[in-house]
Design an enzyme around this catalytic site. Structure first.
Site, PDB file in Angstrom:
ATOM      1  N   ASP A 412       0.882  -1.358  -0.081  1.00  0.00           N
ATOM      2  CA  ASP A 412      -0.014  -0.096   0.040  1.00  0.00           C
ATOM      3  C   ASP A 412       0.748   1.277  -0.049  1.00  0.00           C
ATOM      4  OD1 ASP A 412      -2.518  -0.843  -0.205  1.00  0.00           O
ATOM      5  OD2 ASP A 412      -2.923  -1.378   1.731  1.00  0.00           O
ATOM      6  N   TYR A 493     -10.165   0.275   1.483  1.00  0.00           N
ATOM      7  CA  TYR A 493     -10.004  -0.159   2.845  1.00  0.00           C
ATOM      8  C   TYR A 493      -9.589   1.315   3.682  1.00  0.00           C
ATOM      9  CZ  TYR A 493     -10.173  -4.901   4.038  1.00  0.00           C
ATOM     10  OH  TYR A 493     -10.618  -6.023   4.151  1.00  0.00           O
ATOM     11  N   HIS A 541      -7.531 -13.098   2.888  1.00  0.00           N
ATOM     12  CA  HIS A 541      -6.577 -12.336   2.511  1.00  0.00           C
ATOM     13  C   HIS A 541      -5.792 -12.242   3.642  1.00  0.00           C
ATOM     14  CE1 HIS A 541      -9.599  -9.302   3.059  1.00  0.00           C
ATOM     15  NE2 HIS A 541      -8.997  -8.649   3.423  1.00  0.00           N
ATOM     16  N   ASP A 550      12.341   2.287  16.833  1.00  0.00           N
ATOM     17  CA  ASP A 550      13.623   2.477  17.266  1.00  0.00           C
ATOM     18  C   ASP A 550      13.636   2.917  18.597  1.00  0.00           C
ATOM     19  OD1 ASP A 550      16.141   3.307  17.661  1.00  0.00           O
ATOM     20  OD2 ASP A 550      16.277   4.858  16.070  1.00  0.00           O
ATOM     21  N   ASP A 552      15.281   3.802  22.411  1.00  0.00           N
ATOM     22  CA  ASP A 552      16.514   4.238  22.916  1.00  0.00           C
ATOM     23  C   ASP A 552      16.170   4.076  24.508  1.00  0.00           C
ATOM     24  OD1 ASP A 552      17.554   4.565  20.659  1.00  0.00           O
ATOM     25  OD2 ASP A 552      17.661   6.883  20.743  1.00  0.00           O
ATOM     26  N   GLU A 689      25.325  -8.986  12.480  1.00  0.00           N
ATOM     27  CA  GLU A 689      25.849  -7.916  12.883  1.00  0.00           C
ATOM     28  C   GLU A 689      25.574  -8.151  14.594  1.00  0.00           C
ATOM     29  OE1 GLU A 689      26.787  -4.129  10.915  1.00  0.00           O
ATOM     30  OE2 GLU A 689      25.152  -4.759   9.837  1.00  0.00           O
ATOM     31  N   LEU A 696      19.286  -0.278  18.322  1.00  0.00           N
ATOM     32  CA  LEU A 696      18.590  -1.284  17.673  1.00  0.00           C
ATOM     33  C   LEU A 696      17.538  -0.676  17.255  1.00  0.00           C
ATOM     34  CD1 LEU A 696      18.466  -4.116  20.708  1.00  0.00           C
ATOM     35  CD2 LEU A 696      20.144  -4.044  18.987  1.00  0.00           C
TER      36      LEU A 696
END
Ligand SMILES: *[C@@H]1O[C@H](CO)[C@@H](O)[C@H](O)[C@H]1NC(C)=O
Ligand SMILES: *[C@@H]1O[C@H](CO)[C@@H](O)[C@H](O)[C@H]1NC(C)=O
Ligand SMILES: *[C@@H]1O[C@H](CO)[C@@H](O)[C@H](O)[C@H]1NC(C)=O
Ligand SMILES: *[C@@H]1O[C@H](CO)[C@@H](O)[C@H](O)[C@H]1NC(C)=O
Ligand SMILES: *[C@@H]1O[C@H](CO)[C@@H](O)[C@H](O)[C@H]1NC(C)=O
Ligand SMILES: *[C@@H]1O[C@H](CO)[C@@H](O)[C@H](O)[C@H]1NC(C)=O
Ligand SMILES: *[C@@H]1O[C@H](CO)[C@@H](O)[C@H](O)[C@H]1NC(C)=O
Ligand SMILES: *[C@@H]1O[C@H](CO)[C@@H](O)[C@H](O)[C@H]1NC(C)=O
Ligand SMILES: *[C@@H]1O[C@H](CO)[C@@H](O)[C@H](O)[C@H]1NC(C)=O
Length: 805
Positions: A412, A493, A541, A550, A552, A689, A696
């Site tokens: 989308d 939708y 579907h 993310d 921290d 890694e 992260l």
């Protein structure tokens, strides 16, 4: 959703609003008496209710949020009108780009599709917001539609620095955020989308107009009197060096309702559309009732043979319209409960910087064409919890015995969540007292502003945060939370995105789906969906929506800790027999070879982002847990023939990578243009890694395995089509921080008498609410406002709202 975009009128229904007032203070007066006792020390720091006069004549004050300023500039904010206009003008002056203005651009002209902020690198932003650096230099991300060539491309470029200065500003191919290193270019399979219809699809349809008239009483010829439409798979088949389409016929609705995706007709045709020369495109066969006819002649002969089984047509009716239908339920015509905010907003919004604070939480907003709303720098009492939280991509992968359902796997962001984040309806999408924000996106040398398309509001949940009863007291805390919401209607939708913040420090990410399903023609599809209307199958579907979180936690050096409940047989010094019991097993995700996860069997594992250098006073790591709250799923289909490498983020539930400036997003809006070699192949983020005490990025999926049933007609309902995840503080604070709210009570009682009602400083609302003032005037609904950028015409805005199909 269909292949083409078109403007459309928006029907606005008027609702008659009742006009009356209610008194907010309905509760009886508490007794003021206090009985001394062991628990009287609780009284020290708190206020006790005293009898006071009702001032029921005064109206509740609707204060707007206090005028306040964000601590720093919103470096994720969209380009200003002036910035976007200057970038567009500058690009039109670069001869090597050979751009034609969109109004005049045909299929063999280059044009400028997008000018938006290039989201700055986190590295540069942290140096600004955490260090002494100045705000990162602003750059624009532009997308060129290069079509004046046999091999058309979409090309991402970086333009800057901005503001534009002749001689200083440059453009360069954008490559660093993508795994595919081809100068920011990807082939453009849409270059000839007008010719596809005029030179191929309508011609094919015309060649069997006698059959479409006979079967359905209509034609699809690109004329005003068409009663049929044609569209098909997405992405197109990209096998064997060819481009192959399957398309099918749909009945067009004949009123304002968007019911087309409920009206499939069951006739399919296959086309080879390789290359840019329409004369070389060819029809490769017809499919009807699961019989394949390799040529139009074969189909025509069979059709008129007198021995051809004609199946019924799906035709619009009240069953496909969303207006009220059926006898009015008892008392349903009376006004339902309403929520009011008697003290006005208890949060602060800096509209200029799109920055919000509520009860210790703070964050900035960002908005993009591809993914709509994202939040940045989410903090609690100044301590960052998440640097970034936002949608990355959403797929809807269908299946069926017919080639169109089987070949449909919408990605989308190709359509964009930004362009379709329409104005919210106050009193319906958000409480009438919510605060609204505008959002904008760029298209065809204009910026469109969706007025009031993000809302903020507090809400009192229908259950308390905390309670406890004994024979002598009951304690209870209100569960007032704060939400940010937007809705994107991508074709059929409607996705409702909500981020909620709670007094206990938890954050809830939710998505709900409503709107029209894309259904299938029923024939031969019983294994792929329920039979839900005359000739209709609710095509099965999967919706999978990928998000980036993310985290921290006390800085960027973070680790994912797993804590698993494991069944064990254990011997103890105090027992003669080994005992069957359970214990905790703790581990860390060490590196990217082991960081693509499925939610554990029986929810036995806790997933938590911690900073192993930061422990609480009991020696436990402080962190935030990632807790699926409902329907956090991944894609059922393995190695999808449609998606190939373009949505590798959909294969797992939770994925952790080392966060990099070169891997800002898990998907690209044009991944569907080359599914074998997409712009961003998420699998390439994983190269072993180290993930212990690194910055992260967590990528997680929400979604629904949607097998539509009769309850999806006419529209899917938000009550059951939803998915969510929570981030909860786990050993992060020393206690449950919701104790800080004054919106709690303790009632001491015995022998049927209340001795004390202890409150904590919460003001009681004593004003009266004029509901006629609260109710929004829905005739104020406006849709999108547009400002032309090239030539720049900021003082002549006009209204225009685009939707897909
Ligand atoms: C509140 O309103 C009621 C009904 O109008 C009235 O009887 C009462 O005196 C009012 N109380 C105050 C304190 O104004
Ligand atoms: C520029 O684009 C036009 C079509 O808009 C095309 O005819 C022309 O060949 C292009 N010029 C160059 C130098 O590519
Ligand atoms: C910011 O500047 C101050 C004073 O110049 C300096 O002491 C400090 O170390 C700097 N901080 C960072 C993160 O560079
Ligand atoms: C940049 O140069 C173009 C023509 O070369 C001119 O039209 C434009 O006004 C200049 N822009 C600025 C900001 O000086
Ligand atoms: C649609 O209009 C065309 C003329 O533009 C006419 O030839 C055709 O018969 C009409 N089709 C239908 C289905 O009425
Ligand atoms: C009619 O079609 C069916 C299957 O399509 C076939 O089995 C049958 O032989 C045909 N009958 C005639 C009279 O052609
Ligand atoms: C939203 O846009 C409209 C129309 O341009 C404008 O009148 C309104 O002030 C904007 N709202 C905010 C909060 O900026
Ligand atoms: C962002 O970081 C990448 C990787 O270090 C670098 O190549 C790129 O130039 C940076 N982008 C900007 C706009 O500074
Ligand atoms: C509780 O209230 C009842 C009736 O109001 C009264 O008879 C009784 O003495 C009260 N008990 C206590 C412990 O105050």
């Amino acid at each position: 959703m269909g292949f083409r975009s078109a403007g459309r009128l928006f029907g606005v229904a008027a609702t008659i609003l009742s006009s009356f007032t209610v008194d907010v203070l309905a509760a009886p007066q508490p007794k003021a008496a206090w009985v001394r006792g062991a628990r009287s020390r609780l009284a020290k720091s708190s206020k006790w209710n005293s009898k006071r006069e009702l001032s029921n004549s005064s109206q509740c004050e609707q204060t707007s949020p206090p005028d306040f300023k964000a601590p720093f500039e919103n470096v994720w904010a969209r380009l200003t009108d002036d910035e976007a206009a200057s970038v567009a003008a500058w690009l039109f002056h670069q001869p090597e780009l050979n751009l034609t203005v969109s109004d005049k651009a045909g299929e063999w002209d280059n044009s400028l599709l997008l000018v938006e902020l290039m989201v700055p690198n986190k590295t540069d932003v942290l140096a600004y917001i955490d260090g002494n650096a100045t705000a990162p230099t602003r750059y624009a991300h532009a997308v060129l539609d290069i079509r004046a060539t046999e091999e058309p491309t979409y090309t991402d470029i970086l333009v800057g620095p901005i503001p534009v200065v002749n001689g200083t500003t440059t453009w360069q191919p954008l490559e660093y955020p993508y795994t595919r290193k081809t100068g920011g270019s990807i082939r453009n399979l849409d270059a000839d989308s007008d010719s596809l219809y005029s030179e191929h699809i309508y011609k094919v349809s015309a060649s069997i107009a006698d059959i479409t008239m006979d079967l359905w009483g209509g034609t699809a010829l690109g004329k005003d009197n068409d009663t049929l439409d044609i569209w098909g798979i997405d992405p197109v088949w990209q096998y064997d060096g060819k481009l192959t389409r399957w398309d099918t016929f749909w009945n067009l609705p004949n009123d304002v309702f968007d019911a087309e995706t409920l009206l499939p007709l069951g006739l399919f045709f296959k086309s080879d559309v390789t290359g840019r020369d329409p004369s070389k495109w060819k029809l490769e066969g017809w499919l009807y009732n699961d019989i394949f006819y390799p040529t139009t002649e074969a189909f025509r002969t069979a059709y008129w043979s007198g021995n051809f089984t004609k199946l019924g047509a799906n035709v619009e009716g009240d069953w496909a319209r969303t207006d009220q239908d059926g006898p009015v339920l008892p008392m349903d015509d009376q006004s339902p409960p309403v929520a009011v905010a008697p003290a006005g907003a208890r949060y602060s919004v800096d509209h200029e910087e799109q920055y919000v604070e509520w009860m210790g939480f703070s964050f900035y907003l960002s908005f993009s064409r591809d993914t709509g709303l994202s939040l940045f720098d989410i903090r609690h009492k100044g301590q960052r919890i998440l640097y970034e939280l936002g949608l990355q991509e959403a797929l809807a992968h269908y299946a069926g015995n017919d080639p169109v359902q089987s070949g449909t796997s919408y990605l989308d962001t190709y359509y964009g969540f930004g362009p379709y984040a329409f104005q919210l309806v106050p009193g319906y999408d958000c409480p009438s007292y919510a605060t609204y924000m505008n959002t904008s996106y760029y298209v065809d040398e204009t910026t469109h502003t969706h007025i009031n398309s993000v809302c903020f509001f507090e809400f009192d949940a229908d259950y308390p945060m905390q309670r406890h009863s004994t024979s002598s007291y009951v304690a209870n805390t209100k569960n007032v939370y704060f939400s940010v919401r937007s809705v994107s209607t991508v074709g059929n939708y409607d996705y409702m995105f909500t981020y909620s913040f709670h007094m206990d420090g938890s954050i809830h990410v939710e998505v709900r789906a409503s709107g029209y399903i894309q259904s299938a023609y029923y024939a031969h599809n019983a294994d792929y969906g329920y039979h839900i209307h005359d000739y209709l199958s609710g095509s099965m579907h999967d919706h999978v929506l990928n998000y980036k979180a993310d985290f921290d936690i006390f800085g960027t050096d973070n680790t994912m800790e797993l804590t698993t409940n494991v069944p064990v047989t254990e011997s103890y010094v105090w027992s003669d027999h080994p005992r069957n019991t359970m214990k905790l097993k703790r581990s860390h995700i060490k590196n990217e070879d082991e960081s693509r996860l499925f939610w554990d069997f029986n929810s036995q594992t806790q997933y938590r982002i911690v900073n192993t250098d930061v422990r609480n006073k009991y020696g436990e790591y402080r962190g935030y847990r990632i807790l699926p709250s409902d329907n956090a799923i991944h894609l059922t289909i393995q190695d999808s023939s449609n998606l190939v490498n373009s949505a590798n983020w959909a294969k797992h539930d939770l994925m952790i990578t080392k966060r990099k400036d070169t891997e800002p997003r898990s998907a690209h809006a044009y991944n569907n243009q080359d599914v074998y070699n997409p712009v961003i192949d998420f699998d390439e983020f994983f190269n072993g890694e180290n993930l212990e005490q690194e910055d992260l990025a967590v990528w997680f999926n929400l979604g629904m395995h949607h097998v539509p049933h009769t309850g999806d007609l006419p529209n899917t309902v938000f009550t059951t089509a939803h998915s969510g995840i929570q981030f909860m503080p786990l050993n992060y604070f020393d206690t449950d921080i919701s104790k800080q709210t004054v919106n709690m009570v303790r009632i001491n009682y015995n022998d049927g008498n209340v001795s004390k009602v202890k409150t904590f400083g919460q003001e009681e609302a004593t004003c009266s609410v004029d509901l006629s003032q609260q109710e929004p005037d829905l005739y104020d609904y406006q849709g999108d406002v547009v400002i032309r950028k090239f030539p720049y015409d900021p003082n002549d805005p006009y209204f225009e709202t685009d939707s897909i199909v």
